[in-house]
Design a protein around this motif. Sequence first.
Motif, PDB file in Angstrom:
ATOM      1  N   ARG A   1       0.833  -1.199   0.000  1.00 57.27           N
ATOM      2  CA  ARG A   1       0.000   0.000   0.000  1.00 57.27           C
ATOM      3  C   ARG A   1       0.872   1.256   0.000  1.00 57.27           C
ATOM      4  NH1 ARG A   1      -1.966  -0.666   4.581  1.00 57.27           N
ATOM      5  NH2 ARG A   1      -0.825   0.942   5.712  1.00 57.27           N
ATOM      6  N   MET A   2       0.532   2.199  -0.873  1.00 56.90           N
ATOM      7  CA  MET A   2       1.200   3.493  -0.858  1.00 56.90           C
ATOM      8  C   MET A   2       0.374   4.456  -0.017  1.00 56.90           C
ATOM      9  SD  MET A   2       2.574   5.864  -4.007  1.00 56.90           S
ATOM     10  CE  MET A   2       0.931   6.379  -4.541  1.00 56.90           C
ATOM     11  N   ASP A   3       0.956   4.955   1.047  1.00 54.68           N
ATOM     12  CA  ASP A   3       0.238   5.808   1.988  1.00 54.68           C
ATOM     13  C   ASP A   3       0.407   7.294   1.710  1.00 54.68           C
ATOM     14  OD1 ASP A   3      -0.731   3.658   3.535  1.00 54.68           O
ATOM     15  OD2 ASP A   3       1.188   3.510   4.572  1.00 54.68           O
ATOM     16  N   ALA A   4       1.510   7.685   1.065  1.00 56.41           N
ATOM     17  CA  ALA A   4       1.768   9.106   0.839  1.00 56.41           C
ATOM     18  C   ALA A   4       2.583   9.286  -0.435  1.00 56.41           C
ATOM     19  CB  ALA A   4       2.507   9.710   2.031  1.00 56.41           C
ATOM     20  N   LEU A   5       2.238  10.325  -1.188  1.00 53.63           N
ATOM     21  CA  LEU A   5       2.986  10.677  -2.399  1.00 53.63           C
ATOM     22  C   LEU A   5       2.886  12.184  -2.611  1.00 53.63           C
ATOM     23  CD1 LEU A   5       4.545   9.902  -4.984  1.00 53.63           C
ATOM     24  CD2 LEU A   5       2.311   9.655  -6.123  1.00 53.63           C
ATOM     25  N   THR A   6       4.033  12.861  -2.560  1.00 55.37           N
ATOM     26  CA  THR A   6       4.103  14.281  -2.893  1.00 55.37           C
ATOM     27  C   THR A   6       5.189  14.452  -3.953  1.00 55.37           C
ATOM     28  OG1 THR A   6       5.784  14.869  -1.239  1.00 55.37           O
ATOM     29  CG2 THR A   6       3.477  14.828  -0.500  1.00 55.37           C
ATOM     30  N   ASN A   7       5.530  15.676  -4.260  1.00 60.11           N
ATOM     31  CA  ASN A   7       6.579  15.913  -5.258  1.00 60.11           C
ATOM     32  C   ASN A   7       7.936  15.387  -4.813  1.00 60.11           C
ATOM     33  OD1 ASN A   7       4.775  17.134  -6.980  1.00 60.11           O
ATOM     34  ND2 ASN A   7       5.330  19.223  -6.413  1.00 60.11           N
ATOM     35  N   ASP A   8       8.142  15.299  -3.481  1.00 59.08           N
ATOM     36  CA  ASP A   8       9.468  14.879  -3.004  1.00 59.08           C
ATOM     37  C   ASP A   8       9.431  13.818  -1.907  1.00 59.08           C
ATOM     38  OD1 ASP A   8       8.586  16.298  -0.810  1.00 59.08           O
ATOM     39  OD2 ASP A   8      10.235  17.745  -0.787  1.00 59.08           O
ATOM     40  N   PHE A   9       8.268  13.233  -1.676  1.00 56.05           N
ATOM     41  CA  PHE A   9       8.144  12.279  -0.558  1.00 56.05           C
ATOM     42  C   PHE A   9       7.238  11.120  -0.958  1.00 56.05           C
ATOM     43  CE2 PHE A   9       6.264  10.689   3.396  1.00 56.05           C
ATOM     44  CZ  PHE A   9       7.369  10.565   4.216  1.00 56.05           C
ATOM     45  N   LEU A  10       7.602   9.923  -0.448  1.00 54.07           N
ATOM     46  CA  LEU A  10       6.833   8.714  -0.746  1.00 54.07           C
ATOM     47  C   LEU A  10       6.893   7.781   0.459  1.00 54.07           C
ATOM     48  CD1 LEU A  10       5.520   6.653  -2.873  1.00 54.07           C
ATOM     49  CD2 LEU A  10       7.863   5.946  -3.330  1.00 54.07           C
ATOM     50  N   ARG A  11       5.759   7.190   0.811  1.00 58.22           N
ATOM     51  CA  ARG A  11       5.739   6.174   1.874  1.00 58.22           C
ATOM     52  C   ARG A  11       4.926   4.988   1.409  1.00 58.22           C
ATOM     53  NH1 ARG A  11       4.315   9.066   5.960  1.00 58.22           N
ATOM     54  NH2 ARG A  11       2.078   8.712   5.784  1.00 58.22           N
ATOM     55  N   ILE A  12       5.525   3.799   1.488  1.00 60.44           N
ATOM     56  CA  ILE A  12       4.882   2.556   1.059  1.00 60.44           C
ATOM     57  C   ILE A  12       4.935   1.530   2.187  1.00 60.44           C
ATOM     58  CG2 ILE A  12       5.065   0.573  -0.508  1.00 60.44           C
ATOM     59  CD1 ILE A  12       6.073   2.446  -2.665  1.00 60.44           C
ATOM     60  N   ASN A  13       3.793   0.955   2.500  1.00 66.66           N
ATOM     61  CA  ASN A  13       3.739  -0.210   3.373  1.00 66.66           C
ATOM     62  C   ASN A  13       4.010  -1.417   2.468  1.00 66.66           C
ATOM     63  OD1 ASN A  13       1.209  -2.206   4.887  1.00 66.66           O
ATOM     64  ND2 ASN A  13       3.243  -1.833   5.710  1.00 66.66           N
ATOM     65  N   TYR A  14       5.283  -1.791   2.413  1.00 71.99           N
ATOM     66  CA  TYR A  14       5.758  -2.773   1.433  1.00 71.99           C
ATOM     67  C   TYR A  14       5.192  -4.161   1.707  1.00 71.99           C
ATOM     68  CZ  TYR A  14       9.395  -4.863  -1.612  1.00 71.99           C
ATOM     69  OH  TYR A  14      10.091  -5.524  -2.589  1.00 71.99           O
ATOM     70  N   THR A  15       5.306  -4.588   2.951  1.00 69.04           N
ATOM     71  CA  THR A  15       4.691  -5.830   3.418  1.00 69.04           C
ATOM     72  C   THR A  15       4.086  -5.551   4.789  1.00 69.04           C
ATOM     73  OG1 THR A  15       6.608  -6.701   4.635  1.00 69.04           O
ATOM     74  CG2 THR A  15       6.548  -7.133   2.260  1.00 69.04           C
ATOM     75  N   ARG A  16       3.509  -6.573   5.404  1.00 67.16           N
ATOM     76  CA  ARG A  16       2.921  -6.374   6.738  1.00 67.16           C
ATOM     77  C   ARG A  16       3.970  -5.988   7.764  1.00 67.16           C
ATOM     78  NH1 ARG A  16      -0.402 -11.667   8.110  1.00 67.16           N
ATOM     79  NH2 ARG A  16       1.491 -12.565   7.206  1.00 67.16           N
ATOM     80  N   THR A  17       5.219  -6.311   7.495  1.00 67.36           N
ATOM     81  CA  THR A  17       6.272  -6.053   8.483  1.00 67.36           C
ATOM     82  C   THR A  17       7.351  -5.097   7.977  1.00 67.36           C
ATOM     83  OG1 THR A  17       7.510  -8.004   7.734  1.00 67.36           O
ATOM     84  CG2 THR A  17       5.950  -8.305   9.555  1.00 67.36           C
ATOM     85  N   THR A  18       7.146  -4.473   6.830  1.00 68.62           N
ATOM     86  CA  THR A  18       8.183  -3.608   6.262  1.00 68.62           C
ATOM     87  C   THR A  18       7.576  -2.336   5.686  1.00 68.62           C
ATOM     88  OG1 THR A  18       9.470  -5.572   5.639  1.00 68.62           O
ATOM     89  CG2 THR A  18      10.140  -3.479   4.680  1.00 68.62           C
ATOM     90  N   ASP A  19       8.132  -1.204   6.084  1.00 64.91           N
ATOM     91  CA  ASP A  19       7.768   0.093   5.516  1.00 64.91           C
ATOM     92  C   ASP A  19       8.959   0.658   4.754  1.00 64.91           C
ATOM     93  OD1 ASP A  19       5.187   0.151   6.481  1.00 64.91           O
ATOM     94  OD2 ASP A  19       5.703   1.264   8.297  1.00 64.91           O
TER      95      ASP A  19
END
Length: 221
Positions: free
Chosen positions: A76-94
């Motif tokens: 799941r991708m939780d955040a996306l801006t011009n310079d920032f990204l956050r992905i919940n890659y797996t249940r145990t990895t961000d």
Amino acid sequence: MYRMKNRIFSLCLLLFTAIISSLAQSIVRPKMRDWLVAMPDSVMPLLTKNNRLDFIDFYDARMEAVVTNRMEGKSRMDALTNDFLRINYTRTTDVVMKLLPVNDTTDVLCMVTTVKASVDDSRIAFFNAQWEPLDVASCIHEPSLGDFRSTQQGDSASWAWSKLDIFFRTYQLSTEDTGLKCVLTATNNLSEEDRMAVNPYVRQEPILYRWIDGRFVRNEQ
């Protein structure tokens, strides 16, 4: 004749300067979504290019940006801006990424991968615009476990530090600026009793960094 040559030279110089200025303005600085699309599969092997494109499409449509990855799990991708990204890659990895400026047209990408278990632990990496890995030591002087010693001394200090035999820590990139925090998580691996005994000898505040001249520099504290 001399004046004429001077005028022609000046006109050519002005024209050349205008062309260079126009070309510089036409250079578009890649945004985080551009980096995500261009990212090699080797960086995040569970995600296909179609997964990454779907992330962007879902996010733009204000839908939950969830995809089925190569292992049939959910990312799941939780955040996306011009310079920032956050992905919940797996249940145990961000995975968190941040674009950090090197000059007016070039960025370095910082990637923090955090494994979430009984004790959270992060690793940090850096890439250039071609997604080639950069030497971590050239981008940051990472803290050591000893950097988290408090100023308090006593007979129990040596015993307390013997309990912290593994350096667990997390890195936290800022969404608002180019700051970075390093937080000690090693004490979370202790029993509650031992943690209470160890805490007085451990620095409780995070170690802070600022991005200056192409590298993270530790704040003077």
